[in-house]
Write a protein that holds these residues in place. Structure first.
Motif, PDB file in Angstrom:
ATOM      1  N   LEU A   1      10.089  66.936  39.141  1.00 11.69           N
ATOM      2  CA  LEU A   1       9.615  65.703  39.778  1.00 11.69           C
ATOM      3  C   LEU A   1       8.533  65.039  38.940  1.00 11.69           C
ATOM      4  O   LEU A   1       8.509  63.814  38.782  1.00 11.69           O
ATOM      5  N   LEU A   2       7.638  65.841  38.407  1.00 10.14           N
ATOM      6  CA  LEU A   2       6.556  65.295  37.587  1.00 10.14           C
ATOM      7  C   LEU A   2       7.109  64.550  36.377  1.00 10.14           C
ATOM      8  O   LEU A   2       6.729  63.404  36.100  1.00 10.14           O
TER       9      LEU A   2
ATOM     10  N   THR B   1      10.115  57.518  34.576  1.00 11.67           N
ATOM     11  CA  THR B   1      10.766  56.355  35.182  1.00 11.67           C
ATOM     12  C   THR B   1       9.791  55.308  35.702  1.00 11.67           C
ATOM     13  O   THR B   1      10.196  54.184  35.957  1.00 11.67           O
ATOM     14  N   SER B   2       8.539  55.659  35.878  1.00  6.93           N
ATOM     15  CA  SER B   2       7.605  54.688  36.450  1.00  6.93           C
ATOM     16  C   SER B   2       7.061  53.770  35.370  1.00  6.93           C
ATOM     17  O   SER B   2       6.991  54.124  34.204  1.00  6.93           O
TER      18      SER B   2
ATOM     19  N   PHE C   1      10.087  63.373  36.040  1.00  6.36           N
ATOM     20  CA  PHE C   1      10.848  62.206  36.510  1.00  6.36           C
ATOM     21  C   PHE C   1       9.936  61.011  36.749  1.00  6.36           C
ATOM     22  O   PHE C   1      10.191  59.904  36.281  1.00  6.36           O
ATOM     23  N   PHE C   2       8.844  61.230  37.461  1.00  7.75           N
ATOM     24  CA  PHE C   2       7.940  60.116  37.766  1.00  7.75           C
ATOM     25  C   PHE C   2       7.228  59.619  36.507  1.00  7.75           C
ATOM     26  O   PHE C   2       6.960  58.431  36.378  1.00  7.75           O
ATOM     27  N   MET C   3       6.922  60.530  35.602  1.00  8.09           N
ATOM     28  CA  MET C   3       6.261  60.098  34.368  1.00  8.09           C
ATOM     29  C   MET C   3       7.175  59.210  33.531  1.00  8.09           C
ATOM     30  O   MET C   3       6.737  58.250  32.907  1.00  8.09           O
TER      31      MET C   3
ATOM     32  N   VAL D   1      -0.200  70.928  38.383  1.00 11.58           N
ATOM     33  CA  VAL D   1       1.071  70.194  38.398  1.00 11.58           C
ATOM     34  C   VAL D   1       1.163  69.328  39.643  1.00 11.58           C
ATOM     35  O   VAL D   1       1.583  68.163  39.583  1.00 11.58           O
TER      36      VAL D   1
ATOM     37  N   MET E   1       8.711  71.034  41.116  1.00 11.63           N
ATOM     38  CA  MET E   1       7.552  70.163  40.908  1.00 11.63           C
ATOM     39  C   MET E   1       7.496  69.658  39.477  1.00 11.63           C
ATOM     40  O   MET E   1       7.165  68.499  39.227  1.00 11.63           O
ATOM     41  N   LEU E   2       7.805  70.495  38.540  1.00  9.09           N
ATOM     42  CA  LEU E   2       7.783  70.054  37.141  1.00  9.09           C
ATOM     43  C   LEU E   2       8.857  69.000  36.886  1.00  9.09           C
ATOM     44  O   LEU E   2       8.617  68.012  36.187  1.00  9.09           O
TER      45      LEU E   2
ATOM     46  N   ILE F   1       0.044  75.610  39.608  1.00  3.86           N
ATOM     47  CA  ILE F   1       0.630  74.829  40.693  1.00  3.86           C
ATOM     48  C   ILE F   1      -0.315  73.712  41.095  1.00  3.86           C
ATOM     49  O   ILE F   1       0.100  72.564  41.323  1.00  3.86           O
TER      50      ILE F   1
ATOM     51  N   LEU G   1      -1.058  66.290  39.180  1.00  2.00           N
ATOM     52  CA  LEU G   1      -0.437  65.313  38.277  1.00  2.00           C
ATOM     53  C   LEU G   1       0.716  64.590  38.958  1.00  2.00           C
ATOM     54  O   LEU G   1       0.898  63.384  38.794  1.00  2.00           O
ATOM     55  N   LEU G   2       1.497  65.330  39.736  1.00  2.00           N
ATOM     56  CA  LEU G   2       2.630  64.720  40.436  1.00  2.00           C
ATOM     57  C   LEU G   2       2.147  63.634  41.386  1.00  2.00           C
ATOM     58  O   LEU G   2       2.665  62.506  41.378  1.00  2.00           O
TER      59      LEU G   2
ATOM     60  N   GLY H   1       2.150  54.744  39.613  1.00  2.00           N
ATOM     61  CA  GLY H   1       3.344  54.171  38.997  1.00  2.00           C
ATOM     62  C   GLY H   1       4.101  53.271  39.952  1.00  2.00           C
ATOM     63  O   GLY H   1       3.968  53.372  41.165  1.00  2.00           O
ATOM     64  N   ARG H   2       4.850  52.362  39.380  1.00  2.00           N
ATOM     65  CA  ARG H   2       5.752  51.521  40.161  1.00  2.00           C
ATOM     66  C   ARG H   2       7.171  51.927  39.822  1.00  2.00           C
ATOM     67  O   ARG H   2       7.499  52.169  38.677  1.00  2.00           O
ATOM     68  N   MET H   3       8.043  51.945  40.834  1.00  2.00           N
ATOM     69  CA  MET H   3       9.407  52.403  40.622  1.00  2.00           C
ATOM     70  C   MET H   3      10.383  51.242  40.505  1.00  2.00           C
ATOM     71  O   MET H   3      11.558  51.386  40.778  1.00  2.00           O
TER      72      MET H   3
ATOM     73  N   ILE I   1       7.760  75.686  41.556  1.00  2.00           N
ATOM     74  CA  ILE I   1       7.150  75.168  40.328  1.00  2.00           C
ATOM     75  C   ILE I   1       8.188  74.419  39.504  1.00  2.00           C
ATOM     76  O   ILE I   1       7.912  73.359  38.944  1.00  2.00           O
TER      77      ILE I   1
ATOM     78  N   PHE J   1       0.800  60.510  39.370  1.00  2.00           N
ATOM     79  CA  PHE J   1       1.813  59.621  38.802  1.00  2.00           C
ATOM     80  C   PHE J   1       2.601  58.901  39.902  1.00  2.00           C
ATOM     81  O   PHE J   1       3.048  57.776  39.716  1.00  2.00           O
ATOM     82  N   MET J   2       2.774  59.544  41.050  1.00  2.00           N
ATOM     83  CA  MET J   2       3.468  58.874  42.135  1.00  2.00           C
ATOM     84  C   MET J   2       2.655  57.705  42.671  1.00  2.00           C
ATOM     85  O   MET J   2       3.199  56.676  43.081  1.00  2.00           O
TER      86      MET J   2
END
Lengths: 138, 146
Positions: free
Chosen positions: B31-32, B38-39, B34-36, A22, B28-29, A19, A25-26, A33-35, B25, A29-30
């Motif tokens: 979302l992770l 689409t960004s 998704f951001f990887m 992850v 979160m995975l 957890i 990493l979340l 990154g640009r959306m 989990i 990347f947020m």
């Protein structure tokens, strides 16, 4: 009498570390990154070292190396572009219009477009650049 | 030993977790990923091409500075900047701009690019001018008369 030893059970693997990784990493990347909506074609912006930070919001007009147009990620024709930009500027005259032109596109595709958007009443127009050399960007 | 159930020792059951971590989990995975996907991760900046203040009534017209003429930079179809018929490399152009700015801090620079020049050539000249301290920079374009 020999007593059979019970097979030792493997300790349950903790998912807390998973957890943590992850989640890290979340957030990573947020943040980096640009959306923004990406154009349906490759756009490699020109390189410039004097560019300022680009704020979010506004509209992005992308121009491919051959002069194809896209507005906020959707391919458009010039009349469609005019209509949508004019509508956006009527609702919010301060809307920032970003011109994300490919570095290899000829200026005859770019400068008349700048003139058109300026004529529609745009208050702010910016050219998108990058401080680093890139091969391709979508 | 006795088989009396009243004397058996019972191991207490481990309390069950109130909230299961598995759905969190999963989310979160997702979302992770998704951001990887689409960004975009390119570093983008911007150069203002038009900033019209609310009280501006007309576009600024080219005016002469205190000490010199307006400097007209043409950009040829191959992207080479040319001033008064002489081609300049980027370093020479930067030196020229810097000299002009030393003489007149309000030196005005007009860029007249060819329609066949590419975007990078225009941005490079604008970049060089800005690096040299030029603040009065305009792009001009020749329109065909009807």
């Amino acid at each position: 009498m020999r007593l059979a030893r019970r097979p030792s059970r493997a300790p349950p693997e903790t998912i807390v570390a998973l957890i943590d990784v992850v989640f890290f990493l979340l957030v990573f990347f947020m943040l980096i990154g640009r959306m923004d909506a990406t154009a349906p074609f490759d756009v490699t912006p020109p390189v410039a070292v004097t560019g300022a930070d680009m704020p979010s919001g506004g509209m992005t007009v992308s121009i491919s190396a051959k002069g194809a147009l896209a507005l906020d990620g959707l391919g458009v024709t010039i009349p469609q572009l005019d209509a949508r930009v004019a509508q956006a500027l009527a609702e919010a005259p301060q809307t920032l219009i970003r011109i994300n032109a490919n570095s290899a596109v000829e200026l005859r595709h770019v400068l008349p477009l700048l003139r058109r958007i300026e004529g529609l009443g745009a208050q702010e127009i910016a050219l998108v650049v990058t401080p680093e050399q890139h091969d391709a960007n979508r | 030993m006795t088989d009396d159930p009243a004397q058996l020792l019972h191991r207490p059951k481990r309390p069950k977790a109130l909230i299961s971590m598995v759905p969190m989990i999963d989310v979160m995975l997702i979302l992770l990923i998704f951001f990887m996907v689409t960004s975009t991760y390119i570093n983008l900046d911007m150069i203002p091409a038009l900033e019209r203040s609310a009280d501006a009534t007309a576009d600024p017209q080219p005016t002469q500075g205190d000490g010199g003429d307006v400097l007209m930079v043409r950009i040829g179809a191959d992207g080479t900047p040319t001033i008064r018929g002489q081609a300049y490399a980027q370093t020479d152009l930067e030196r020229l701009f810097a000299d002009r700015i030393r003489q007149d801090a309000n030196q005005q620079v007009l860029i007249l690019p060819s329609g066949s020049a590419n975007m990078q050539a225009l941005v490079s000249v604008m970049d060089t001018a800005t690096l040299s301290g030029v603040t009065q920079l305009q792009i001009v374009r020749l329109d065909a008369s009807p």
